[in-house]
Design a protein around this motif. Sequence first.
Motif, PDB file in Angstrom:
ATOM      1  N   ALA A  81      88.881 -49.901  30.959  1.00 26.11           N
ATOM      2  CA  ALA A  81      89.693 -51.326  30.249  1.00 26.11           C
ATOM      3  C   ALA A  81      90.165 -52.243  31.231  1.00 26.11           C
ATOM      4  O   ALA A  81      90.069 -53.164  31.462  1.00 26.11           O
ATOM      5  CB  ALA A  81      90.655 -50.628  29.612  1.00 26.11           C
ATOM      6  N   ARG A  82      89.865 -51.904  32.506  1.00 26.49           N
ATOM      7  CA  ARG A  82      89.909 -51.924  34.091  1.00 26.49           C
ATOM      8  C   ARG A  82      88.890 -52.684  34.915  1.00 26.49           C
ATOM      9  O   ARG A  82      89.217 -53.492  35.952  1.00 26.49           O
ATOM     10  CB  ARG A  82      91.172 -51.534  35.303  1.00 26.49           C
ATOM     11  N   ILE A  83      88.121 -52.196  34.087  1.00 26.82           N
ATOM     12  CA  ILE A  83      86.364 -52.363  35.245  1.00 26.82           C
ATOM     13  C   ILE A  83      85.478 -53.692  34.788  1.00 26.82           C
ATOM     14  O   ILE A  83      85.365 -53.617  33.538  1.00 26.82           O
ATOM     15  CB  ILE A  83      85.731 -51.163  35.035  1.00 26.82           C
ATOM     16  N   LYS A  84      86.121 -54.649  35.519  1.00 28.70           N
ATOM     17  CA  LYS A  84      84.821 -55.837  35.404  1.00 28.70           C
ATOM     18  C   LYS A  84      83.174 -55.718  35.492  1.00 28.70           C
ATOM     19  O   LYS A  84      82.760 -54.627  35.772  1.00 28.70           O
ATOM     20  CB  LYS A  84      85.658 -56.708  35.832  1.00 28.70           C
ATOM     21  N   PRO A  85      82.835 -56.371  34.346  1.00 26.45           N
ATOM     22  CA  PRO A  85      81.329 -55.710  33.846  1.00 26.45           C
ATOM     23  C   PRO A  85      80.825 -56.244  35.200  1.00 26.45           C
ATOM     24  O   PRO A  85      79.831 -55.266  35.810  1.00 26.45           O
ATOM     25  CB  PRO A  85      80.695 -56.848  32.717  1.00 26.45           C
ATOM     26  N   GLY A  86      81.010 -56.774  36.358  1.00 24.88           N
ATOM     27  CA  GLY A  86      80.774 -57.221  37.659  1.00 24.88           C
ATOM     28  C   GLY A  86      80.742 -56.293  38.533  1.00 24.88           C
ATOM     29  O   GLY A  86      79.518 -55.715  39.338  1.00 24.88           O
ATOM     30  N   GLU A  87      81.650 -55.860  38.423  1.00 24.56           N
ATOM     31  CA  GLU A  87      82.021 -53.704  38.843  1.00 24.56           C
ATOM     32  C   GLU A  87      80.406 -52.638  38.455  1.00 24.56           C
ATOM     33  O   GLU A  87      80.206 -52.057  39.566  1.00 24.56           O
ATOM     34  CB  GLU A  87      83.132 -53.342  38.852  1.00 24.56           C
ATOM     35  N   PHE A  88      80.128 -53.041  37.395  1.00 25.73           N
ATOM     36  CA  PHE A  88      79.110 -52.197  36.517  1.00 25.73           C
ATOM     37  C   PHE A  88      78.187 -52.398  37.819  1.00 25.73           C
ATOM     38  O   PHE A  88      77.084 -51.875  38.032  1.00 25.73           O
ATOM     39  CB  PHE A  88      79.170 -52.076  35.251  1.00 25.73           C
ATOM     40  N   GLU A  89      78.360 -53.859  38.050  1.00 21.78           N
ATOM     41  CA  GLU A  89      75.960 -54.093  37.842  1.00 21.78           C
ATOM     42  C   GLU A  89      76.500 -54.379  39.107  1.00 21.78           C
ATOM     43  O   GLU A  89      75.808 -53.664  40.219  1.00 21.78           O
ATOM     44  CB  GLU A  89      76.043 -55.814  37.478  1.00 21.78           C
ATOM     45  N   GLN A  90      77.079 -54.077  40.690  1.00 22.07           N
ATOM     46  CA  GLN A  90      77.709 -54.058  41.764  1.00 22.07           C
ATOM     47  C   GLN A  90      77.055 -52.450  41.975  1.00 22.07           C
ATOM     48  O   GLN A  90      76.582 -52.871  42.858  1.00 22.07           O
ATOM     49  CB  GLN A  90      78.387 -54.518  42.404  1.00 22.07           C
ATOM     50  N   ASP A  91      77.387 -51.826  41.519  1.00 22.46           N
ATOM     51  CA  ASP A  91      76.854 -49.997  41.283  1.00 22.46           C
ATOM     52  C   ASP A  91      75.649 -49.843  41.129  1.00 22.46           C
ATOM     53  O   ASP A  91      75.344 -49.517  41.870  1.00 22.46           O
ATOM     54  CB  ASP A  91      78.303 -49.191  40.330  1.00 22.46           C
ATOM     55  N   PHE A  92      75.188 -51.003  40.348  1.00 25.00           N
ATOM     56  CA  PHE A  92      73.800 -50.611  40.052  1.00 25.00           C
ATOM     57  C   PHE A  92      73.136 -51.174  40.802  1.00 25.00           C
ATOM     58  O   PHE A  92      71.776 -50.338  40.620  1.00 25.00           O
ATOM     59  CB  PHE A  92      73.485 -51.246  38.075  1.00 25.00           C
ATOM     60  N   ARG A  93      72.906 -52.442  41.619  1.00 22.56           N
ATOM     61  CA  ARG A  93      72.259 -52.815  42.005  1.00 22.56           C
ATOM     62  C   ARG A  93      72.206 -51.725  43.240  1.00 22.56           C
ATOM     63  O   ARG A  93      71.290 -51.309  44.693  1.00 22.56           O
ATOM     64  CB  ARG A  93      72.900 -54.222  42.710  1.00 22.56           C
ATOM     65  N   LEU A  94      74.083 -51.224  43.746  1.00 21.28           N
ATOM     66  CA  LEU A  94      73.690 -50.017  44.915  1.00 21.28           C
ATOM     67  C   LEU A  94      72.782 -49.015  44.512  1.00 21.28           C
ATOM     68  O   LEU A  94      71.771 -49.120  45.764  1.00 21.28           O
ATOM     69  CB  LEU A  94      75.279 -50.039  45.654  1.00 21.28           C
ATOM     70  N   GLN A  95      72.902 -48.231  43.502  1.00 19.94           N
ATOM     71  CA  GLN A  95      72.589 -46.393  43.743  1.00 19.94           C
ATOM     72  C   GLN A  95      71.605 -46.912  42.678  1.00 19.94           C
ATOM     73  O   GLN A  95      70.600 -45.863  43.072  1.00 19.94           O
ATOM     74  CB  GLN A  95      73.567 -46.639  42.512  1.00 19.94           C
ATOM     75  N   VAL A  96      71.094 -47.926  42.031  1.00 15.83           N
ATOM     76  CA  VAL A  96      69.673 -47.998  41.234  1.00 15.83           C
ATOM     77  C   VAL A  96      68.797 -48.415  41.644  1.00 15.83           C
ATOM     78  O   VAL A  96      67.482 -48.375  42.310  1.00 15.83           O
ATOM     79  CB  VAL A  96      70.166 -47.967  39.510  1.00 15.83           C
ATOM     80  N   SER A  97      68.769 -50.407  41.191  1.00 15.25           N
ATOM     81  CA  SER A  97      68.526 -51.451  42.028  1.00 15.25           C
ATOM     82  C   SER A  97      67.827 -50.923  43.821  1.00 15.25           C
ATOM     83  O   SER A  97      66.524 -51.028  43.801  1.00 15.25           O
ATOM     84  CB  SER A  97      68.323 -52.696  41.841  1.00 15.25           C
ATOM     85  N   GLY A  98      68.946 -50.384  44.009  1.00 15.07           N
ATOM     86  CA  GLY A  98      68.309 -49.969  45.294  1.00 15.07           C
ATOM     87  C   GLY A  98      66.884 -49.294  45.924  1.00 15.07           C
ATOM     88  O   GLY A  98      66.573 -49.358  46.967  1.00 15.07           O
ATOM     89  N   ALA A  99      67.348 -47.705  45.158  1.00 18.84           N
ATOM     90  CA  ALA A  99      66.673 -47.075  45.180  1.00 18.84           C
ATOM     91  C   ALA A  99      65.484 -47.317  44.369  1.00 18.84           C
ATOM     92  O   ALA A  99      64.068 -46.814  45.291  1.00 18.84           O
ATOM     93  CB  ALA A  99      67.142 -45.911  44.123  1.00 18.84           C
ATOM     94  N   VAL A 100      65.212 -48.417  43.624  1.00 17.68           N
ATOM     95  CA  VAL A 100      64.083 -48.532  43.360  1.00 17.68           C
ATOM     96  C   VAL A 100      63.394 -49.052  44.427  1.00 17.68           C
ATOM     97  O   VAL A 100      61.989 -49.030  43.764  1.00 17.68           O
ATOM     98  CB  VAL A 100      63.640 -49.814  42.028  1.00 17.68           C
ATOM     99  N   LYS A 101      63.835 -50.302  44.405  1.00 19.11           N
ATOM    100  CA  LYS A 101      63.345 -51.310  45.882  1.00 19.11           C
ATOM    101  C   LYS A 101      62.617 -50.582  46.977  1.00 19.11           C
ATOM    102  O   LYS A 101      61.400 -50.920  47.089  1.00 19.11           O
ATOM    103  CB  LYS A 101      64.246 -52.242  46.615  1.00 19.11           C
ATOM    104  N   ILE A 102      63.654 -49.571  47.415  1.00 20.48           N
ATOM    105  CA  ILE A 102      63.228 -48.693  48.727  1.00 20.48           C
ATOM    106  C   ILE A 102      61.648 -47.746  47.780  1.00 20.48           C
ATOM    107  O   ILE A 102      60.589 -47.605  48.698  1.00 20.48           O
ATOM    108  CB  ILE A 102      64.256 -47.787  48.938  1.00 20.48           C
ATOM    109  N   ILE A 103      61.825 -46.849  46.873  1.00 15.08           N
ATOM    110  CA  ILE A 103      60.925 -46.312  45.877  1.00 15.08           C
ATOM    111  C   ILE A 103      59.310 -47.068  46.475  1.00 15.08           C
ATOM    112  O   ILE A 103      57.900 -47.196  46.763  1.00 15.08           O
ATOM    113  CB  ILE A 103      61.582 -45.813  44.925  1.00 15.08           C
TER     114      ILE A 103
END
Length: 231
Positions: A81-103
């Motif tokens: 309940a304390r996590i803002k939607p933008g924080e999910f998006e930040q994690d996704f950019r670092l851990q998923v989108s970043g991996a996709v970009k590098i691959i």
Amino acid sequence: MKNIFIVGGSSGIGKQLVQQLEQDNYRVFATYYKQSPASTNSSSSYHYCNVLDESIDTAYLPETLHGLVYCPGSIQLKPFARIKPGEFEQDFRLQVSGAVKIIQAVLPKLKASGDASVILFSTVAVQAGLSFHTQVAASKGAIEGLTKALAAELAPTIRVNAIAPSLTDTPLAANLLNTEEKRTASAQRHPLKKIGSPADIANMAAFLLSEKAGWITGQVMHVDGGLSSLK
């Protein structure tokens, strides 16, 4: 000599893996974000990389890569309940989108080897379901899906696997292990009654990069002290 690209090789598991691969006579190209470690081996080099940048410079890499390991990640533990939607998006950019970009950036170099290995990182929280882990588990769940789909698409010339550790004694987890009470409590939650070390995880990564893992792809390897499967 085989060429390995380690994104996030300046700290924790990535740094440990660089050291192990140097001993095994690999040529390692590692990236750092905040501070470059002093290289003590002529077969390895460090290069600046911010995976959140729009474009990634890979001009320093050779034409052929035999392995890619994507290490960047974060551990943010909060009630849902304390996590803002933008924080999910930040994690996704670092851990998923970043991996996709590098691959995508190095895919031709991986294909050129004819037998490359890609390693991504998940977490025990995806399999086990742990309170306060929704933010990290959401991104890492996506990593597990990416691992399996990409392994199917890139076979037979590129193997793709993920490693799902439990809490490991790295700088990333420092706030969760900064007292003896926290360390003892964490160790006791695991059937093996100890906290994982960077070497425990790097050993699995080194194996998956090697020819010994030549018939393994599309797998999520749980290196977690038994937490995900034992009661």
